[in-house]
Design an enzyme around this catalytic site. Sequence first.
Site, PDB file in Angstrom:
ATOM      1  N   SER A   1       1.237  -1.523  -0.346  1.00  0.00           N
ATOM      2  CA  SER A   1      -0.278  -0.495  -0.081  1.00  0.00           C
ATOM      3  C   SER A   1       0.945   0.991   0.355  1.00  0.00           C
ATOM      4  CB  SER A   1      -0.848  -0.133   1.284  1.00  0.00           C
ATOM      5  OG  SER A   1       0.005  -0.320   2.162  1.00  0.00           O
TER       6      SER A   1
ATOM      7  N   ASP B   1      -0.936  -1.899  -4.178  1.00  0.00           N
ATOM      8  CA  ASP B   1      -1.713  -2.136  -3.769  1.00  0.00           C
ATOM      9  C   ASP B   1      -3.295  -0.577  -3.261  1.00  0.00           C
ATOM     10  OD1 ASP B   1      -4.443  -3.281  -2.706  1.00  0.00           O
ATOM     11  OD2 ASP B   1      -3.336  -3.475  -0.201  1.00  0.00           O
ATOM     12  N   HIS B   2      -4.360  -0.595  -3.955  1.00  0.00           N
ATOM     13  CA  HIS B   2      -4.598   0.907  -3.478  1.00  0.00           C
ATOM     14  C   HIS B   2      -4.356   2.041  -4.207  1.00  0.00           C
ATOM     15  CE1 HIS B   2      -8.207  -1.035  -2.701  1.00  0.00           C
ATOM     16  NE2 HIS B   2      -7.841  -2.551  -2.190  1.00  0.00           N
TER      17      HIS B   2
ATOM     18  N   ASP C   1      -6.313   3.021  -8.196  1.00  0.00           N
ATOM     19  CA  ASP C   1      -8.034   2.645  -7.643  1.00  0.00           C
ATOM     20  C   ASP C   1      -8.289   4.145  -7.943  1.00  0.00           C
ATOM     21  OD1 ASP C   1     -10.158   2.093  -6.633  1.00  0.00           O
ATOM     22  OD2 ASP C   1      -9.081   2.342  -3.989  1.00  0.00           O
TER      23      ASP C   1
ATOM     24  N   GLU D   1      -9.877  -0.572 -10.141  1.00  0.00           N
ATOM     25  CA  GLU D   1     -11.478  -1.222  -9.635  1.00  0.00           C
ATOM     26  C   GLU D   1     -12.393  -0.254  -9.824  1.00  0.00           C
ATOM     27  OE1 GLU D   1     -12.452  -0.464  -5.251  1.00  0.00           O
ATOM     28  OE2 GLU D   1     -10.364  -1.356  -5.555  1.00  0.00           O
TER      29      GLU D   1
ATOM     30  N   GLY E   1     -10.402  -5.317   6.458  1.00  0.00           N
ATOM     31  CA  GLY E   1     -10.411  -5.370   8.217  1.00  0.00           C
ATOM     32  C   GLY E   1     -11.558  -6.957   8.013  1.00  0.00           C
TER      33      GLY E   1
ATOM     34  N   ASN F   1      -4.784  -9.329   3.924  1.00  0.00           N
ATOM     35  CA  ASN F   1      -3.977  -8.542   4.247  1.00  0.00           C
ATOM     36  C   ASN F   1      -3.782  -8.321   6.222  1.00  0.00           C
ATOM     37  OD1 ASN F   1      -1.405  -6.348   5.931  1.00  0.00           O
ATOM     38  ND2 ASN F   1      -2.446  -4.977   5.139  1.00  0.00           N
ATOM     39  N   THR F   2      -4.623  -8.565   6.511  1.00  0.00           N
ATOM     40  CA  THR F   2      -5.681  -7.894   7.640  1.00  0.00           C
ATOM     41  C   THR F   2      -4.643  -9.531   8.922  1.00  0.00           C
ATOM     42  OG1 THR F   2      -7.291  -6.578   7.802  1.00  0.00           O
ATOM     43  CG2 THR F   2      -7.271  -7.981   9.484  1.00  0.00           C
TER      44      THR F   2
END
Length: 287
Positions: free
Chosen positions: A49, A84-85, A105, A135, A178, A231-232
């Site tokens: 990220s 990422d994003h 994104d 996205e 999350g 990830n979380t």
Amino acid sequence: MLVSAKDMLQKAKAGKYAVGQFNINNLEWTKAILLTAEELKSPVILGVSEGAGKYMCGYTTIVGMVKGMINELGITVPVALHLDHGSYEGAKKCIEAGFSSVMFDGSHYPIDENIAKTKELVATADALGISVEAEVGAIGGEEDGVVGNGEVADPDECKMIADLGVSMLAAGIGNIHGKYPENWAGLNFDVLAKISELCGDMPLVLHGGTGIPADMIQKAISLGVSKINVNTECQLAFADATRKYIEAGKDLQGKGFDPRKLLAPGFDAIKATVKEKMELFGSVGKA
């Protein structure tokens, strides 16, 4: 060497399995994921990220670390280093730094602006052999300060983005970043099926892979999902293992305070989590 994610995801789409994207946050994360991928002979995508990029001293630092590890650890499986994003500016910086894959994104922009910016990045990345993820429909939860409400993507807009020549498409289908709340409604498979129908051979991406039940994961893969982000779950596993080590007082025994010993339980926990996900996604032995 680093490779584009394009070929590995096209193979996953054809083979009805998914490649895991596991976000990295430091040396331990990166080493644990690479070693597990090599042991299981699975292709892998290392996600970064923009926030983690800053934490790890910038994109060129990350590229150097990952390339060095691939060489020193003797990694032979396909590895993509993926933003990422990313923002439009962040994607351009990662392309310049040597990432082999980027995500732009643009889901929070009007669709016309999303299309215009994505088209520009695809043209730049294609010339360098770099894969691009786009996205449509914001993913729920929070990622680097960007908050999404879990909007379900418009299949027609997905088709418009897919037609730009992106390598993979992330579409919101009720997934969130999350932990998932107890009242979560689940993935919208009707929308996913429609997107898959309209986008044909385009590999689809499922963000928020932590906490989605195994049967939903497998159904999503059957409907065209070829990349799943995690990830979380690695963060939770690392934190839990580290907490137990310290609460047991092991950091006070001998040289238990040595970072190599202090971080070892968390490192092992990440490996175990990645192994579990690769087995669930069906990517083991597909390198």
